[in-house]
Design a protein around this motif. Structure first.
Motif, PDB file in Angstrom:
ATOM      1  N   PRO A  30       0.820  -1.219   0.000  1.00 50.62           N
ATOM      2  CA  PRO A  30       0.000   0.000   0.000  1.00 50.62           C
ATOM      3  C   PRO A  30       0.852   1.266   0.000  1.00 50.62           C
ATOM      4  O   PRO A  30       1.954   1.290   0.537  1.00 50.62           O
ATOM      5  CB  PRO A  30      -0.803  -0.122   1.293  1.00 50.62           C
ATOM      6  N   THR A 107      -6.875  -1.779   1.493  1.00 57.39           N
ATOM      7  CA  THR A 107      -6.738  -2.981   0.681  1.00 57.39           C
ATOM      8  C   THR A 107      -8.032  -3.781   0.725  1.00 57.39           C
ATOM      9  O   THR A 107      -8.810  -3.675   1.678  1.00 57.39           O
ATOM     10  CB  THR A 107      -5.573  -3.858   1.187  1.00 57.39           C
ATOM     11  N   CYS A 184      -0.775  -9.465  -0.380  1.00 57.21           N
ATOM     12  CA  CYS A 184      -0.919  -8.063  -0.020  1.00 57.21           C
ATOM     13  C   CYS A 184      -0.283  -7.819   1.347  1.00 57.21           C
ATOM     14  O   CYS A 184      -0.579  -8.559   2.291  1.00 57.21           O
ATOM     15  CB  CYS A 184      -2.391  -7.653   0.039  1.00 57.21           C
TER      16      CYS A 184
END
Length: 427
Positions: A30, A107, A184
């Motif tokens: 991110p 996210t 992620c």
């Protein structure tokens, strides 16, 4: 080596900037933005998470009172931030005011899903890589990518390890989620070797090293941090009580803990002004600058009952005591009149290479300045100066003790040392 933890923003920034170069281009990292104002309108995302950036985990911030982490649209989290900014919170029993916040791109992976925990930590043999509760030690001499893949059996782990080595990161902690098959990064925290700054300055960019929640960032501590970053030796300083009467200039990390414990055992915990140490044979100039910072704080406020300065340490293995004491003596002379005004008594105990020369210079300097001082060598017990200082000086006020029978050996010129007898030698 000065290992320091960087901010959450810088942790994510370094990962997003450099991780793709090491074969992890498919990992989603991110974007993050440090927040100095409450306005989030300039952020390039519609939804984000805002959290305090003070070396605290997401879970700790979520369970604080009131919470210091919010997720939602920019306008929603901006309102929460504005309501809490400048107000006191309690995090893990510590009260304080959060002064730094970070906005993190939201996210699609949620924290309700099972977390994948990944860590890379420097160890003596190389690095210890842990993923999903399985650990592998990677030897420091193993560098080729094929060999690393054969050992770790995971391209992401190989990329993380190479990333840490290239940027001199000593500890990496990541929490991973999944968006389909794409990994992620949900949470990340890095520690790095600050002494590698001359190698990695361009790779790192500007970094912020937060202090623990509930403590203000003091300018004197920041000055010592800057000194520490410029040398391979160790220079540490934490100000505990600016008005304290017991001050320390201790050589060695282990000795600093022992001296601190002893001071507290004698009932002077509330009078202990600082904690710190210098070690690793720092150059004279660095010791001088380090001592100047501490003595400057020590003499900034008068004390009618007098102050105690403990200059202690064990028996050094390779630190040149004469050289480091030259730096200490220079600083003492610069603050001589201020130390006298505070009613300071100086207590010294040290051993190691050239210690006799260093102790002699310290004793002569204190006599020239008119500072009451007692200077001992390694014949005295490590913490004997603590007992003597706190029980015989004005800062202690307890029953005086007898003068310790310890003498500084004479400094002999080069080539005039008595020949040592060998074990079993016939005379």
């Amino acid at each position: 080596m000065a290992v320091r933890e960087v901010s959450i923003h810088d942790s994510l920034r370094l990962l997003k900037t450099h991780l793709p170069q090491f074969g992890a281009a498919d990992v989603w990292v991110p974007r993050s933005w440090p927040l100095t104002q409450g306005d989030l309108s300039s952020l390039e995302v519609e939804r984000c998470m805002v959290m305090a950036d003070h070396l605290l985990s997401y879970d700790a911030l979520l369970n604080s009172f009131p919470p210091l982490v919010w997720t939602g649209t920019k306008s929603e989290v901006a309102k929460c931030l504005e309501l809490q900014r400048g107000k006191e919170s309690t995090v893990q029993g510590v009260k304080g005011v959060a002064t730094h916040f970070v906005a993190i791109e939201a996210t699609t992976s949620t924290r309700d899903e099972p977390a994948e925990l990944l860590s890379v930590a420097a160890v003596r043999e190389g690095e210890k890589v842990t993923y999903q509760n399985t650990s592998t030690v990677v030897p420091i001499e193993l560098e080729d990518v094929a060999g690393l893949k054969g050992l770790l059996q995971n391209d992401l782990l190989v990329a993380m390890l190479r990333f840490c080595r290239a940027l001199h990161i000593t500890d990496l902690q990541c929490r991973l989620g999944r968006n389909g098959s794409t990994p992620c990064i949900i949470e990340a925290q890095l520690q790095l070797d600050e002494t590698a700054g001359y190698l990695c300055h361009d790779l790192w960019g500007p970094l912020r090293f937060p202090v623990g929640f509930g403590r203000p960032e003091l300018p004197e501590e920041r000055l010592v941090h800057d000194l520490d970053a410029r040398t391979g030796a160790s220079l540490k300083f934490t100000l505990l009580n600016r008005q304290g009467r017991v001050w320390t200039l201790i050589a060695g990390g282990g000795a600093s803990v022992v001296y601190t414990d002893t001071i507290c055992e004698y009932g002077f915990a509330k009078e202990l002004a600082n904690y710190g140490e210098y070690s690793g044979d720092p150059p004279e100039e660095f010791v001088y600058e380090y001592a100047k910072i501490i003595l400057g704080v020590m003499t900034s406020s008068p004390e009618p009952h007098g102050k105690v300065l403990l200059i202690g340490g064990g028996v050094a293995n390779f630190t040149d005591v004469a050289s480091t004491f030259k730096g200490l003596v220079r600083a003492l002379k610069e603050f001589g009149s201020a130390l006298k005004a505070c009613g300071t008594s100086v207590w010294v105990r040290r051993g190691g290479p050239n210690y006799a020369e260093g102790l002699a210079k310290m004793k002569n300097a204190c006599e020239e300045m008119g500072l009451p001082a007692r200077v001992y060598g390694p014949e005295a017990h490590l913490t004997s100066i603590v007992r003597d200082a706190l029980t015989t000086s004005a800062a202690g006020g307890l029953k005086p003790l007898a003068e310790p029978n310890v003498k500084i050996p004479a400094v002999k010129p080069d080539g005039d040392h008595p020949q040592k007898k060998l074990r079993g030698e016939i005379q």
